[in-house]
Design a protein around this motif. Structure first.
Motif, PDB file in Angstrom:
ATOM      1  N   GLU A 176      10.595  54.445  30.708  1.00  0.00           N
ATOM      2  CA  GLU A 176      11.027  54.877  31.971  1.00  0.00           C
ATOM      3  C   GLU A 176      12.011  56.194  31.460  1.00  0.00           C
ATOM      4  N   ARG A 179      20.490  48.397  29.897  1.00  0.00           N
ATOM      5  CA  ARG A 179      19.330  47.970  29.465  1.00  0.00           C
ATOM      6  C   ARG A 179      18.033  48.716  29.956  1.00  0.00           C
ATOM      7  N   PRO A 180      18.023  49.872  30.142  1.00  0.00           N
ATOM      8  CA  PRO A 180      16.860  50.650  30.845  1.00  0.00           C
ATOM      9  C   PRO A 180      15.647  50.744  29.953  1.00  0.00           C
ATOM     10  N   GLU A 181      14.283  50.643  30.305  1.00  0.00           N
ATOM     11  CA  GLU A 181      13.376  50.477  29.893  1.00  0.00           C
ATOM     12  C   GLU A 181      13.136  51.846  29.096  1.00  0.00           C
ATOM     13  N   ILE A 220      16.580  55.334  24.248  1.00  0.00           N
ATOM     14  CA  ILE A 220      17.351  55.508  25.541  1.00  0.00           C
ATOM     15  C   ILE A 220      18.418  56.425  25.691  1.00  0.00           C
TER      16      ILE A 220
END
Length: 100
Positions: free
Chosen positions: A62, A57-59, A88
């Motif tokens: 980012e 679950r990367p932002e 993402i």
């Protein structure tokens, strides 16, 4: 198991991280930025950065910033402001290869 299925698996795996031929992205390279790894497919106007590392679950913000940094490193071109769109996994952007 059907032999045709077994033949499709290696073929489909070789297509990972490759741009669609109709996109005209005939150059590629890899780079890391912001803790993420990317395969960057590009030409002198457009780039696609595909994130290749597993991350839970990367932002989105980012990943977008890291994709732009990796793209600039690979291409030697500047990413045009406001052109990075995606998610993402895949970020598309326009390049300005006259400035950097």
């Amino acid at each position: 198991m059907d032999i045709r299925f077994l033949l499709l698996v290696p073929i489909s795996l070789t297509a990972c991280n490759m741009a669609h031929p109709l996109d005209g992205l005939d150059r590629s390279g890899t780079a890391s930025a912001g803790g993420h790894d990317f395969r960057v497919n590009y030409n002198l106007e457009t780039a696609q950065a595909t994130r290749t590392n597993p991350t839970w679950r990367p932002e989105l913000a980012e990943v977008m910033l890291a994709a732009m940094q990796a793209t600039e490193e690979v291409t030697g071109c500047a990413v045009k402001p406001g052109t990075a769109l995606g998610d993402i996994a895949l970020v598309n952007m326009s390049l300005d290869c006259r400035v950097k």
